[in-house]
Design a protein around this motif. Structure first.
Motif, PDB file in Angstrom:
ATOM      1  N   ALA A  66       0.819  -1.216   0.000  1.00  0.00           N
ATOM      2  CA  ALA A  66       0.000   0.000   0.000  1.00  0.00           C
ATOM      3  C   ALA A  66       0.850   1.263   0.000  1.00  0.00           C
ATOM      4  CB  ALA A  66      -0.943  -0.009   1.194  1.00  0.00           C
ATOM      5  N   GLU A  67       2.090   1.173   0.532  1.00  0.00           N
ATOM      6  CA  GLU A  67       3.059   2.276   0.517  1.00  0.00           C
ATOM      7  C   GLU A  67       2.562   3.508   1.275  1.00  0.00           C
ATOM      8  OE1 GLU A  67       4.857   3.222  -3.214  1.00  0.00           O
ATOM      9  OE2 GLU A  67       4.879   1.151  -3.906  1.00  0.00           O
ATOM     10  N   ARG A  68       1.722   3.347   2.275  1.00  0.00           N
ATOM     11  CA  ARG A  68       1.249   4.488   3.051  1.00  0.00           C
ATOM     12  C   ARG A  68       2.140   4.775   4.261  1.00  0.00           C
ATOM     13  NH1 ARG A  68      -3.952   2.290   1.591  1.00  0.00           N
ATOM     14  NH2 ARG A  68      -3.996   1.021   3.496  1.00  0.00           N
ATOM     15  N   ARG A  69       2.939   3.769   4.682  1.00  0.00           N
ATOM     16  CA  ARG A  69       3.807   3.946   5.842  1.00  0.00           C
ATOM     17  C   ARG A  69       5.201   3.449   5.517  1.00  0.00           C
ATOM     18  NH1 ARG A  69       2.135   1.707  11.282  1.00  0.00           N
ATOM     19  NH2 ARG A  69       1.578  -0.215  10.191  1.00  0.00           N
ATOM     20  N   SER A  70       6.161   3.854   6.304  1.00  0.00           N
ATOM     21  CA  SER A  70       7.532   3.397   6.096  1.00  0.00           C
ATOM     22  C   SER A  70       7.655   1.937   6.485  1.00  0.00           C
ATOM     23  CB  SER A  70       8.502   4.239   6.932  1.00  0.00           C
ATOM     24  OG  SER A  70       8.372   3.914   8.315  1.00  0.00           O
ATOM     25  N   LEU A  71       8.661   1.273   5.932  1.00  0.00           N
ATOM     26  CA  LEU A  71       8.886  -0.139   6.261  1.00  0.00           C
ATOM     27  C   LEU A  71       9.207  -0.311   7.737  1.00  0.00           C
ATOM     28  CD1 LEU A  71      10.927  -1.326   3.145  1.00  0.00           C
ATOM     29  CD2 LEU A  71       8.480  -1.565   3.587  1.00  0.00           C
ATOM     30  N   LEU A  72       9.909   0.648   8.341  1.00  0.00           N
ATOM     31  CA  LEU A  72      10.228   0.533   9.758  1.00  0.00           C
ATOM     32  C   LEU A  72       8.973   0.633  10.610  1.00  0.00           C
ATOM     33  CD1 LEU A  72      12.328   0.195  11.949  1.00  0.00           C
ATOM     34  CD2 LEU A  72      12.676   2.685  11.932  1.00  0.00           C
ATOM     35  N   ASP A  73       8.068   1.547  10.256  1.00  0.00           N
ATOM     36  CA  ASP A  73       6.806   1.654  11.003  1.00  0.00           C
ATOM     37  C   ASP A  73       6.012   0.352  10.927  1.00  0.00           C
ATOM     38  OD1 ASP A  73       7.289   4.217  11.813  1.00  0.00           O
ATOM     39  OD2 ASP A  73       6.057   5.159  10.255  1.00  0.00           O
ATOM     40  N   ILE A  74       5.979  -0.250   9.748  1.00  0.00           N
ATOM     41  CA  ILE A  74       5.258  -1.515   9.579  1.00  0.00           C
ATOM     42  C   ILE A  74       5.923  -2.609  10.411  1.00  0.00           C
ATOM     43  CG2 ILE A  74       4.569  -3.298   7.923  1.00  0.00           C
ATOM     44  CD1 ILE A  74       4.496  -1.053   5.796  1.00  0.00           C
TER      45      ILE A  74
END
Length: 298
Positions: A66-74
């Motif tokens: 979805a690319e709405r958040r950074s990979l680190l946040d996920i």
């Protein structure tokens, strides 16, 4: 029982991003953590921990794409302490890392949410009896083999052939109670898994009230080792079936865990699962008794 299992599955879904408390799942299903793990693995075909991991990374993959958040946040949302740990876990399930998946639109693997449904099974009655059994010993030769749900288990066949009939003949006179004669006993090395290929401790020998004679114990050290296991007093569910090997024996295990336990007020408890197999009639037809340690639910 199916309703309670599905309530537990709902709980997993609500908390999949956090640590799943198996004791809470067992409480919802009104059983023990040990039995919940065993039943889940038998019904689902994978260990509970593996299912949770796959579901967690399936949901994480959706957020990655979805690319709405950074990979680190996920990564943090789904319980990973670092981007590197998240990337390793993601690659183990999906075959690519999260950054690569986001860049390339790679094909990913989805673990669907599981629910348990009643199917048209159990139309054939299962013969069983409940036995209160005092403490006894298992005496025999032991090794580690993988679980095979359907068909020939090459590891068991090779081990049994390596023991030979002469060694088993020396043990057979020590059989002095049910189940009689030469038996096999298995016990999972990982209590949470009954998936195909999972390792189990396998013993072929006898059920006895006697201790292992010193001469056999000494000889056993040089001849693969004659093992001695004391099994405490307890309740056993005994199931009987006749048919062609090995499918009939394998189907007893399958039907007990998928049909009998969900329909009866008993749960499995840790301990060896003992199988007696005796020739019945002509040809390869066998008569089986499967002894499982159980306890009343509730």
């Amino acid at each position: 029982m199916l309703d309670r299992l599905n309530e537990a599955m709902d709980h997993i879904e609500r908390h999949v991003a956090a640590d799943i408390d198996v004791e809470e799942l067992a409480r919802i299903a009104r059983t023990s953590p040990y039995h919940f793990r065993r039943m889940f693995s038998t019904l689902a075909g994978i260990p509970l921990s593996e299912y949770v991991r796959r579901r967690r990374l399936t949901l994480a993959a959706g957020e990655v794409l979805a690319e709405r958040r950074s990979l680190l946040d996920i990564a943090v949302t789904y319980g990973y302490g670092s981007g590197e740990a998240f990337a390793r876990a993601f690659r183990a399930v999906h075959g690519v890392g999260p950054a690569e998946a986001r860049r390339s639109g790679a094909v990913l693997t989805s673990q669907p949410r599981m629910t348990f449904h009643l199917t048209v099974e159990g139309s054939t009655p299962m013969e069983y009896r409940i036995v209160e059994k005092p403490e006894f010993r298992l005496l025999g030769y032991r090794t580690e083999v993988p679980i095979v749900h359907e068909g020939h288990n090459e590891a068991i066949a090779e081990f049994t052939a390596s023991i030979g009939t002469e060694r088993l003949a020396r043990l057979k006179p020590l059989s002095d109670q049910e189940p009689g004669g030469i038996v096999s006993a298995v016990e999972p090395l990982d209590d949470s898994s009954r998936a195909e290929g999972s390792p189990v401790d396998f013993l072929q020998g006898v059920v006895s009230s006697a201790a292992l004679p010193p001469e056999l114990a000494e000889r056993g050290v040089a001849e693969r080792g004659v093992a001695e296991r004391t099994v405490p007093a307890g309740t056993w569910a005994v199931f009987r079936a006749e048919g062609e090997p090995p499918e009939t024996a394998q189907h007893i295990w399958r039907d007990v865990h998928t049909q009998w336990f969900p329909s009866n007020p008993y749960r499995s408890v840790p301990g060896p699962e003992i199988l007696s197999a005796q020739p019945s009639g002509e040809g390869s037809w066998m008569s089986y008794e499967l002894w499982l340690p159980v306890a009343p639910t509730g």
